[in-house]
Design an enzyme around this catalytic site. Sequence first.
Site, PDB file in Angstrom:
ATOM      1  N   SER A  41      18.466  34.193 -14.980  1.00 30.07           N
ATOM      2  CA  SER A  41      17.278  35.002 -15.128  1.00 30.07           C
ATOM      3  C   SER A  41      16.872  35.230 -16.589  1.00 30.07           C
ATOM      4  O   SER A  41      15.822  35.803 -16.856  1.00 30.07           O
ATOM      5  CB  SER A  41      17.495  36.363 -14.457  1.00 30.07           C
ATOM      6  OG  SER A  41      18.544  37.085 -15.083  1.00 30.07           O
ATOM      7  N   SER A  77      23.219  34.112 -15.397  1.00 28.08           N
ATOM      8  CA  SER A  77      21.868  34.233 -15.938  1.00 28.08           C
ATOM      9  C   SER A  77      21.736  34.019 -17.439  1.00 28.08           C
ATOM     10  O   SER A  77      20.618  33.925 -17.953  1.00 28.08           O
ATOM     11  CB  SER A  77      21.286  35.609 -15.583  1.00 28.08           C
ATOM     12  OG  SER A  77      21.057  35.699 -14.198  1.00 28.08           O
ATOM     13  N   LYS A 126      15.240  40.950 -23.423  1.00 28.82           N
ATOM     14  CA  LYS A 126      14.897  40.518 -22.074  1.00 28.82           C
ATOM     15  C   LYS A 126      14.181  41.642 -21.316  1.00 28.82           C
ATOM     16  O   LYS A 126      14.519  42.820 -21.481  1.00 28.82           O
ATOM     17  CB  LYS A 126      16.180  40.105 -21.348  1.00 28.82           C
ATOM     18  CG  LYS A 126      16.008  39.551 -19.955  1.00 28.82           C
ATOM     19  CD  LYS A 126      17.363  39.094 -19.422  1.00 28.82           C
ATOM     20  CE  LYS A 126      17.300  38.641 -17.981  1.00 28.82           C
ATOM     21  NZ  LYS A 126      18.621  38.177 -17.480  1.00 28.82           N
TER      22      LYS A 126
END
Length: 471
Positions: free
Chosen positions: A152, A176, A77
Amino acid sequence: MTSIHDLTALELAAAVRNRELSPVEITEHYLDRIDRLGASVGAYVTVTAEMALDQARQLEKQDPAKRPLFGVPIPIKDLNLVKDVPIYFGSATYEGFVAPVSDSVVDRLRDAGTIMLGKTSTPEFGLPCYTETAISEPARTPWDVTRSAGGSSGGAAAAVAAGLAPAAQGSDGAGSIRIPASVCGLYGIKPSRGRISFAPIVPDLAGLSTNGPITRDVADAAALLDVMAHNNPGDLYYAPPPALGSFTAYAGRDPGRLRIARYIDPVVADAEVHPEVRAAYESASAVLAGLGHEIVDIASPFGPDMVPEFERMWFSFACMHPVAEELESQLRPLTAWLRERGFLTPAPDFLKAQSALQLATRFALLITDEYDAVLTPTVTQPPAPVGWFEDVDDPKETFERMKAFAPFAATSNVSGQPAVNLPLYWTPEGLPIGVMLSGRYGEEGLLISLSSQVEASVGGFWGDRRPQIWD
């Protein structure tokens, strides 16, 4: 006919050990899919093709013994540092910044023999529950590319659900991992507080955030969690190791008959639970009861009074990334609004908010620890259309929409409990809706065993379903 991207992470590793596939062959397959299909789901902000192929070539000279994910591509990520690779943190204000070091979880994944295909997209500083930025395409759920992949870890989930990675590393500060897993039809684990270190640079402070796995099945998530779990000197939190020695040992293990509490009333006042979400919740309850577990209705253990306290902390954490004054105009409206409130929050108010949340957690755990797991929805709505959160001029309204969309997930970030998203339900239109199971602190193993049992009972989470992009 089975393609490489049809195989799970553990199946790919087994194929490498048995010399049925090579790391280079697997990497080339995924890089080709990313090149052809990546833009349609907005999964990657940076593709590190040469680095990935170099890692794969090096692995072909090494022994895969005792490395269960050897040769498996796992993207990172774009909130996590990877040495010598650009990192944007989802923000145009970090254009041109290259990570000077790698996060220790990235080193763990590299040492385990995984291959980094690239950096998956994330919203600005990981703050929203949707992934739409000024630097890359919106992350879209492959089940309907007009809808958001959440956030996210939206890019990570989009990559796995579209077959652009077999599994992915994500992170979770208020849902997230679980929110994107829900809207992309995936399994995701938010581990216990202190399970995975943020060293060497990112502070763990209030312990809201943690890294974790996003996968298509439970066994892959357990194996990935085994690799990612570690601590470093200076960490503020520590989670006890799994009693069976590994999380993989819990996958496929009979959990026994459990007492499972459930509630569906959101902690956010006026948040409405969509009828399809209620249907997913009732369907999951029926599956669990059918497996012999006792299901008990309880009231929400957290009250609405915790919401403004959490907001104060979220405003403050929005200020953690330094932004040069001359670049502040490039921040997205929501980020600027959050940071403005964060900089106006006095330190005593931040500490009072953290104290209030700890007190609320102590009382909540007196209730939930009486049960082996707690079932809730993961989000309140089906996947939202791309742009829906921001189709208003007021960032405050965007924030209110976020709160109403994802009021369940953040409670386990506050409490530090482990929680998972189970992808058990699809609407008649083919949209995935997950449900969440949270467990006692440190008991990811029990959640994994229960998840495996559920997975086996429904014939695998996806069954014969595949998003259209898959083939």
